[in-house]
Write an enzyme that holds these catalytic residues in place. Structure first.
Site, short mmCIF file in Angstrom:
data_model
loop_
_atom_site.label_atom_id
_atom_site.label_comp_id
_atom_site.label_asym_id
_atom_site.label_seq_id
_atom_site.Cartn_x
_atom_site.Cartn_y
_atom_site.Cartn_z
N GLU A 95 0.83 -1.20 0.00
CA GLU A 95 0.00 0.00 0.00
C GLU A 95 0.87 1.26 0.00
OE1 GLU A 95 -4.14 -1.30 2.06
OE2 GLU A 95 -2.57 -0.78 3.47
N CYS A 108 3.38 8.82 0.67
CA CYS A 108 3.94 7.96 1.71
C CYS A 108 4.16 6.58 1.08
CB CYS A 108 2.94 7.90 2.87
SG CYS A 108 3.47 6.85 4.20
N CYS A 115 7.19 -6.16 7.34
CA CYS A 115 8.35 -5.62 8.06
C CYS A 115 8.82 -6.66 9.07
CB CYS A 115 7.97 -4.33 8.78
SG CYS A 115 9.35 -3.60 9.70
N CYS A 119 7.30 -4.07 15.71
CA CYS A 119 6.90 -3.12 16.76
C CYS A 119 5.47 -3.47 17.18
CB CYS A 119 6.95 -1.69 16.25
SG CYS A 119 8.58 -1.21 15.66
N CYS A 122 2.25 -1.68 15.63
CA CYS A 122 2.18 -1.45 14.18
C CYS A 122 1.55 -2.63 13.46
CB CYS A 122 3.60 -1.18 13.66
SG CYS A 122 3.68 -1.03 11.87
N CYS A 337 -0.67 6.30 9.98
CA CYS A 337 0.60 5.69 10.40
C CYS A 337 0.35 4.36 11.09
CB CYS A 337 1.33 6.57 11.40
SG CYS A 337 1.82 8.14 10.77
N1 SAH Z 1 9.64 1.50 9.64
C1 SAH Z 1 9.77 2.92 9.67
C2 SAH Z 1 8.84 3.63 8.72
C3 SAH Z 1 7.40 3.14 8.60
S1 SAH Z 1 6.33 3.34 9.97
C4 SAH Z 1 9.57 3.44 11.07
O1 SAH Z 1 9.13 2.70 11.92
O2 SAH Z 1 9.91 4.61 11.29
C5 SAH Z 1 5.77 5.01 9.89
C6 SAH Z 1 5.49 5.66 11.26
O3 SAH Z 1 4.27 5.18 11.85
C7 SAH Z 1 6.57 5.39 12.29
O4 SAH Z 1 6.89 6.57 12.98
C8 SAH Z 1 5.88 4.41 13.22
O5 SAH Z 1 6.49 4.37 14.46
C9 SAH Z 1 4.49 4.94 13.23
N2 SAH Z 1 3.46 4.02 13.72
C10 SAH Z 1 3.43 2.67 13.61
N3 SAH Z 1 2.30 2.19 14.14
C11 SAH Z 1 1.60 3.25 14.59
C12 SAH Z 1 0.31 3.40 15.20
N4 SAH Z 1 -0.45 2.35 15.44
N5 SAH Z 1 -0.11 4.65 15.51
C13 SAH Z 1 0.66 5.73 15.23
N6 SAH Z 1 1.86 5.66 14.63
C14 SAH Z 1 2.32 4.43 14.32
FE1 SF4 Z 2 8.34 -1.95 10.96
FE2 SF4 Z 2 6.04 -0.89 11.74
FE3 SF4 Z 2 8.12 -0.95 13.42
FE4 SF4 Z 2 8.18 0.71 11.28
S1 SF4 Z 2 6.76 0.81 13.02
S2 SF4 Z 2 9.82 -0.66 12.01
S3 SF4 Z 2 7.05 -0.54 9.78
S4 SF4 Z 2 7.03 -2.74 12.59
#
Ligand code: SAH
Ligand code: SF4
Length: 344
Positions: A95, A108, A115, A119, A122, A337
């Site tokens: 996406e 974006c 990934c 995290c 996410c 995000c």
């Molecule tokens: N992997 C990279 C880029 C993709 S994630 C990273 O982690 O930075 C893009 C952004 O969304 C990151 O700042 C991540 O921490 C944030 N993010 C992930 N899950 C989220 C959520 N459920 N609510 C708000 N931000 C979130």
């Molecule tokens: Fe991967 Fe999501 Fe963590 Fe970014 S926030 S590093 S996309 S698991």
């Protein structure tokens, strides 16, 4: 030039095109012409490149693939955010999101299918990891969005699916094409890489030939909490990470943005704001506070209440730390995000 992908147009740099045309006994300005069609005019079919001879168009179409991601779905949020679902040539789906900030458009872009970093907050992390995207798949998302949008997109952020600094070579190669004056000619200041904290990648970014913008996803100001939320912290702890950020700032002179999603009673106590200020002392970062977006994989995690968000902001303000409270975009279509996945 990547030999495996020699026959894929978006894998080629301007010099690769020049070499190719030299081998075909064509003048080197053909390289600029073809790149103008693809990167400026978004013409993805050689037969429509009207300033090339018929013979050359045929030769190109027989020798150099010009593969674009196939648009499976386009959704529009109430706030104007658009989410695109693409299918890649091996059937994988990714996406991308097109954000609209008062007329300024930001794409974006995804860097991986899934990934590997998991995290806990996410949704992309919850789907696991399939593979890195190629240079052409990274560029394809952007160019297709521009074509669908009907005009140029001003900014690109690598904040879609995946960790860009785990796919450094292809991300950097794609950025070179975007930045090249004879290709997409997108200024380095309009390109942001977001990372969860891959230290070697941040060091490489500090040495990259053009100064990109760097955004660091922090989400916790101490190792104990960050280890729980972001397993990558066990490999690169906060001390290593902050050292890398300092090095980046010294080397590039660029201000770093810190992303911090406020999760109810997990990381939103004012104490964490004080701890964050101490951790980042001297870095003069710009803090982006993101209201947490709920994800199906962790229904127990909730967005902080308005009053807790206010308290956190007040703590930062009392420390004279510059921050912005961002309002999420596109959450009604799961485009905000952390909400991206290979949806059907
Ligand atoms: N992997 C990279 C880029 C993709 S994630 C990273 O982690 O930075 C893009 C952004 O969304 C990151 O700042 C991540 O921490 C944030 N993010 C992930 N899950 C989220 C959520 N459920 N609510 C708000 N931000 C979130
Ligand atoms: Fe991967 Fe999501 Fe963590 Fe970014 S926030 S590093 S996309 S698991």
């Amino acid at each position: 030039m990547n030999n495996n992908n020699f026959y894929e147009a978006l894998e080629l740099s301007l010099n690769d095109w020049k070499t190719l045309f030299a081998n075909w006994n064509e003048p080197s300005f053909r390289a600029g012409q073809v790149c103008q069609w693809i990167y400026a005019k978004k013409v993805f079919n050689y037969h429509d490149m009207s300033n090339l001879s018929k013979e050359l168009r045929t030769k190109l179409s027989e020798n150099i693939l010009l593969t674009m991601p196939i648009m499976i779905k386009q959704q529009k949020s109430q706030d104007g955010t658009k989410k695109f679902l693409w299918q890649l040539s091996d059937g994988n789906r990714i996406e991308s999101v097109l954000l609209n900030h008062g007329g300024h458009k930001t794409a974006c872009i995804s860097s991986q299918v899934g990934c590997p970093l998991g995290c806990v907050f996410c949704y992309t992390g919850a789907m696991g990891f399939s593979r890195n995207l190629t240079r052409s798949e990274i560029l394809g998302q952007f160019l297709m969005m521009e074509k669908v949008n009907g005009s140029d997109i001003n900014n690109i952020v690598f904040m879609g699916m995946g960790e860009p600094l785990l796919n450094e070579n292809n991300i950097f190669a794609a950025i070179r094409s975007l930045n090249d004056k004879n290709m997409r000619n997108l200024g380095a200041r309009h390109i942001t890489i977001s990372t969860s904290g891959i230290v070697p990648g941040i060091e490489d970014l500090a040495d990259f030939e053009v100064p990109l913008r760097l955004s660091l996803s922090l989400h916790a100001p101490n190792d104990a909490l960050r280890n729980k939320l972001m397993p990558v912290n066990k490999q690169y702890n906060l001390q290593k990470l902050v050292n890398a950020l300092r090095h980046y700032k010294e080397r590039t002179g660029e201000r770093i943005t810190i992303e911090y999603a406020l999760i109810d009673r997990v990381n939103d106590a004012p104490e964490y704001a004080y701890e964050m200020a101490a951790l980042l002392d001297g870095l003069e970062p710009y803090i982006n506070l993101i209201p947490f977006n709920t994800v199906p994989s962790r229904p127990d995690l909730k967005r902080s209440s308005e009053s807790r968000i206010k308290e956190f902001c007040a703590a930062l303000a009392s420390l004279k730390i510059e921050y912005e409270l961002r309002r999420e975009k596109g959450s009604d279509i799961m485009a905000a995000c952390g909400q991206l996945a290979s949806s059907k």
